[in-house]
Design an enzyme around this catalytic site. Structure first.
Site, short mmCIF file in Angstrom:
data_model
loop_
_atom_site.label_atom_id
_atom_site.label_comp_id
_atom_site.label_asym_id
_atom_site.label_seq_id
_atom_site.Cartn_x
_atom_site.Cartn_y
_atom_site.Cartn_z
N ASN A 77 1.13 -1.21 -0.09
CA ASN A 77 -0.40 -0.02 -0.40
C ASN A 77 0.14 1.92 -0.15
O ASN A 77 0.65 1.96 0.62
CB ASN A 77 -0.84 0.26 0.83
CG ASN A 77 -0.34 -0.34 2.57
OD1 ASN A 77 1.01 -0.73 2.46
ND2 ASN A 77 -0.50 0.12 3.99
N ASP A 295 2.81 -5.60 12.14
CA ASP A 295 1.92 -5.16 11.17
C ASP A 295 2.14 -3.23 11.19
O ASP A 295 1.75 -2.42 11.42
CB ASP A 295 0.93 -4.97 12.00
CG ASP A 295 -0.38 -3.69 10.60
OD1 ASP A 295 0.26 -3.89 9.38
OD2 ASP A 295 -1.36 -4.02 10.30
N GLY A 314 -2.52 2.99 12.45
CA GLY A 314 -1.42 2.68 11.99
C GLY A 314 -0.56 2.67 13.19
O GLY A 314 -0.53 3.37 13.92
C1 NCD Z 1 -1.96 -0.43 7.71
C2 NCD Z 1 -1.10 1.11 7.33
O1 NCD Z 1 -0.61 2.54 7.89
O2 NCD Z 1 -0.43 1.37 6.31
N1 NCD Z 1 -2.36 0.49 9.01
C3 NCD Z 1 -3.19 -0.47 9.98
O3 NCD Z 1 -3.95 0.97 10.63
N2 NCD Z 1 -3.03 -1.45 9.58
C4 NCD Z 1 -2.24 -0.47 6.78
C5 NCD Z 1 -3.30 -2.41 7.33
O4 NCD Z 1 -2.88 -3.22 8.13
O5 NCD Z 1 -4.34 -2.08 7.00
ZN ZN Z 2 -0.81 -3.86 7.62
ZN ZN Z 3 -3.96 -4.21 7.21
#
Ligand code: NCD
Ligand code: ZN
Ligand code: ZN
Ligand code: ZN
Length: 405
Positions: A77, A295, A314
């Protein structure tokens, strides 16, 4: 040759470790430092290309090394998103240049993003990517694929090409409906209501049904609810090729943490309640959970402090992954063997990766506070700051080179 003398092994014995092709150096672990395999973080969002002001591979690789992480899988992304051969090549070139600039040969693999155009290129990129990432519900970045027809096509194609599909499993229509309903609320904890457990459960069910239908290998990313753990357990029993990832923040934070973290706690899928947390730990114990990912999704503090609705979701995590787990070991929540399986061995097996001689030497008895000033991530904050954790990485050994953590 790199020589590590008197290093403690998992079974408690002490021995020397020699790495033939390593740099000429000797380290004495004094029977105190324990050797674990270098960690794989199978879910990170380094922000290259497009949002390097949040993180780039120069800062990220230092953060990874500091956390004992020697290999990562990066998500697509970006801006532009990694959804065609051209963008994939461009992304690799930028990453390689940034890593060589800091002299950290971090191992990395890239996910290919699914959108309406990208599927044509799957055949061309399948040997160059670790898997196909599908956002069934929208998160950071514009990638979302929620139409039944598109999902069927993606799972079918991936099944044919034998490429693993990793899903962000939240049902877009449920998210949209809830946003209309609660959209004007300013309390950040509404995030866990808008992005409801039903949204996650529904998408996970749908993904598993598609994997079963087309014989596709499926990964449920950042699993959050006890229901999903049960659903995945059943699917595994029925022979569906489904794997389960759990994120560190869902193991170590819950909805009570909105109170002190406020918008910093925003993440997709959202924090859940304590009983879900416990269900994830049980899933680890019973073997339903295949691996842990951070993540790692850095956003700047300025962005994160915006009011609810404007603040992005995130949080960073690559530097706190191992200390949190080692601390959990001291709290008798997990064994060291489990930690090794969930952060390395299982990931190697599932993704068919070759064993490497990457290690992390940890001081199990070192107690230290998570301090912002020590972080290498460019975003410069952590949801775990202020926590005192016991068990920290001291040296990371990557491709025969030693780094002080
Ligand atoms: C992630 C990001 O900021 O790229 N954000 C999140 O809340 N986990 C995207 C994702 O993993 O869904
Ligand atoms: Zn993610
Ligand atoms: Zn995700
Ligand atoms: Zn102890």
């Amino acid at each position: 040759m790199l020589k590590i003398r008197n290093v403690k092994n998992l079974d408690g014995t002490i021995s020397d470790l020699n790495i033939e092709n390593g740099e000429a150096q000797t380290i004495d672990a004094e029977g105190r430092l324990m050797r674990l395999p270098g960690l794989i973080d199978p879910h990170v969002h380094v922000r290259t290309p497009g949002s390097e002001y949040k993180e780039d591979w120069k800062t990220f690789s230092q953060a990874a090394i500091r956390g004992g992480v020697t290999r990562v899988f990066d998500m697509p992304n970006n801006n532009p998103p990694c959804v065609n051969l051209k963008n994939l090549k461009l992304k690799k070139e930028i990453i390689d240049a940034q890593l060589s600039e800091v002299g950290i040969p971090l191992r990395y693999d890239l996910y290919f993003g699914a959108n309406s155009d990208s599927l044509e290129d799957i055949g061309k990129v399948k040997d160059e990517v670790i898997g196909l990432k599908i956002y069934m519900g929208s998160s950071t970045g514009g990638l979302v694929m929620d139409a039944d027809e598109a999902l069927n096509r993606a799972f079918q194609l991936a099944g044919q090409e034998n490429i693993l599909v990793a899903v962000h499993a939240e049902d877009e229509s449920i998210l949209q409906a809830n946003m209309k309903k609660y959209g004007n609320t300013t309390d950040p904890s509404v995030h866990s209501i808008i992005r409801s457990r039903e949204a996650a459960i529904s998408a996970t069910k749908q993904a598993i049904a598609l994997a079963e239908k087309y014989g596709t290998r499926l990964l449920i990313c950042h699993t959050t609810t006890k229901e999903e753990i049960e659903i995945i357990k059943k699917a595994k029993k029925n022979g569906v090729l489904v794997y389960c990832e759990v994120s560190t923040h869902h193991l170590f934070l819950n909805i009570d943490d909105y109170e002190h973290l406020k918008t910093l706690a925003l993440v997709n899928p959202p924090l859940r309640d304590k009983s879900d947390c416990e269900a994830l730990w049980k899933g680890i114990e019973s073997g339903v959970v295949d691996f842990i990912g951070t993540d790692h999704a850095p956003h700047t503090l300025e962005e994160k402090m915006r009011p609810y609705g404007k603040a992005p979701s995130g949080m960073p995590g690559v530097e706190t992954l191992l200390p949190l787990l080692l601390n959990a070991y001291h709290e008798n929540k997990i064994t060291l063997e489990k930690i090794v399986n969930l952060t390395r061995i299982n990931i190697e097996q599932i993704f068919g990766l070759q064993r490497t001689q990457d290690y992390v030497l940890v001081d199990l008895e070192m107690s230290k506070e998570v301090q912002i000033s020590e972080l290498k991530t460019k975003c410069g904050w952590s949801p775990f700051s202020g926590r005192v954790l016991k068990g920290w990485p001291v040296y990371t050994i990557l491709q025969g080179k030693v780094y002080r953590c």
